[in-house]
Scaffold this motif. Structure first.
Motif: not given
Length: 495
Positions: A223, A226, A232, A234, A241, A245, A248, A255-256, A258
């Motif tokens: 974390e 990240a 990021v 993932l 993970t 997610a 976050l 920004q994430v 997946t």
């Protein structure tokens, strides 16, 4: 699922790599080790005046490659002086005295860990993709160099793609860095990189002593990393993970993006089919609904997921899906990552560099796709600290094989002998369903059975032998093939 991903680009003009003053005249210790080689090649290519040392017995071909790149190579004890060096960089994996570090400290020269130096390069690059995780970082990092080839990237890798160097500097303004800490045996923890990449790709979060003592510390470290990145990517395929997610999402920062099989993943792995030659993969960019197909030259769901993650990182950088698919299809694998060593007398030999239980499980599951016969696993535990802490899970993973041969524990610490770890692995494998008589624990010393002779007796035509490990196990496959071809001939010392 995020549908508002903003592509990560650099406003700076693309130019050749530039270096900080601290990395302009570095001295690298143990340059033969994974990670250090790539760092030396990148720095030399970027214009640094690099000096380095490697012990006697290090791979001559590797050292020749490093010298050809312009690195001034010295042997320990050769009288090399640190005067004029801008920093000393070391990895901490090899025991013994370090006169260069003592000299650097006496002269007031900064001493950096490998990941500290690599983090400085990441921060200085106009655009960077850093790959990290407690395991499985090497494959997606290597795939990225091919997926983004048209962007002319530079890279520093622990393990390079087939036919490519471990480090490469370019004028493309993009750096790919493998920050994985699981690249060689350690008996003590090493510092992590504290850097701010444009994109951070996280491959897995789990206990991995001594680097991350338990699951909670691994999640906290992931974390922290990240939240320093702009975006990021993932793998959403394990508890760690998924929890990252969620964290976050609750407290937004980067920004994430997946990747996984779930329908709400930003890049969904729709299908992977092993043809016997390569894996045919279909992914969907769920924000646009578009499907993309490409091939990967290695088997296994975990490797297909690595390719999907590399694809996702490319999308975050604003690269067209078609260009990414073409680049990934050109990728030919990483030596030792479920690669074929050869075959002899009907026995196929393959190599794996897996260390973590999740990697071992994934490679053994993939090996089942490659044979109709039995799978024999020859496993070399890596480090007493890691092996002791993860023995139960390693045993459960090895129980996926039909037979297991446990090699001596590899450790850089002289005089260390703790055999209970392998006994714990054996007990766990039996508890997981592997018959005790199917497990061979090799002794140590001049009178101990020789691994290749034991495997040759156990293997039958149609079987697949998977050597698992990065040290003695990495040489075992070639030695086994030689012994199968000529059982009465001595095995050359250089194999």
């Amino acid at each position: 699922m995020r549908t508002d991903i903003t592509p990560i680009t650099s406003g700076a003009a693309v130019c050749g790599p530039s270096l900080t003053e601290r990395l302009s005249r570095p001295h690298l210790l143990d340059v033969h080790l994974p990670g250090m080689t790539g760092l030396a090649l990148y720095l030399a290519g970027a214009g640094a005046r690099v000096s380095a040392c490697a012990p006697l017995g290090a791979d001559h071909q590797l050292l020749a490659e490093i010298e050809r790149a312009g690195v001034r190579l010295h042997r320990p004890g050769s009288g090399f002086r640190m005067v004029g060096r801008s920093c000393a960089v070391w990895q901490g994996a090899e025991p013994g005295p370090r006169p260069e570090l003592d000299a650097a400290a006496g002269l007031g020269i900064p001493v950096l860990g490998r990941l500290g130096a690599l983090g400085e390069l990441v921060d200085h690059a106009p655009v960077s993709v850093a790959v990290t995780g407690t395991h499985a970082a090497a494959m997606p990092a290597a795939i990225l160099t091919s997926a983004l080839a048209h962007r002319n990237p530079g890279w520093v890798l622990n393990e390079p793609p087939v036919g490519a160097p471990a480090g490469h500097a370019s004028g493309g303004g993009l750096l790919i860095a493998d920050l994985g800490d699981d690249n060689t045996a350690h008996e003590a923890s090493v510092p992590t990189a504290h850097c701010t990449p444009s994109v951070l790709l996280v491959t897995g979060i789990d206990a991995n002593p001594p680097h991350t003592e338990d699951f909670a510390s691994a999640l906290a470290a992931a974390e922290r990393a990240a939240r320093r990145a702009a975006a990021v990517v993932l793998y959403v395929w394990d508890q760690g993970t998924r929890l990252l997610a969620d964290r976050l999402a609750r407290d937004p920062g980067p920004q994430v993006f997946t990747v996984g099989r779930d329908r709400d993943a930003d890049v969904r792995l729709v299908q992977q089919v092993w043809s016997g030659i390569d894996t045919h993969i279909t992914v969907q960019d769920t924000s646009s609904g578009e499907f993309h197909q490409f091939t990967l030259a290695v088997p296994g769901r975990h490797h297909a997921l690595a390719a999907a993650a590399a694809f996702a990182a490319g999308l975050v950088l604003g690269v067209r899906g078609a260009d990414l698919a073409a680049g990934i299809s050109a990728f030919r694998g990483v030596d030792g990552h479920l690669t074929r060593t050869g075959a002899q007398r009907g026995v196929t030999v393959m190599a794996s560099r897996a260390r973590h239980p999740e990697e071992i499980t994934a490679d053994l599951a993939a090996a089942r796709l490659l044979t109709e016969g039995r799978v024999l696993a020859a496993f070399e535990p890596d480090g007493h600290t890691r092996t002791g802490a993860l023995a139960h899970r390693v045993g459960e993973a090895l129980a996926l094989a039909d037979r297991a041969v446990l090699l001596p524990v590899h450790s850089p610490m002289p005089g260390t002998r703790l055999d209970d770890e392998r006994a714990a692995i054996r007990r766990a494998a039996v508890a997981a369903g592997m018959p005790a008589e199917q497990i061979t624990v090799l002794g140590q010393g001049p009178d101990a059975p020789i691994a290749e002779q034991v495997l040759a007796r156990l293997a039958a035509p149609g079987d697949l032998v998977l050597t698992i490990g990065a040290h003695a196990a990495a040489r075992l496959g070639v030695r086994l093939l030689h012994h199968l071809a000529a059982p009465d001939a001595p095995i050359p010392a250089d194999l």
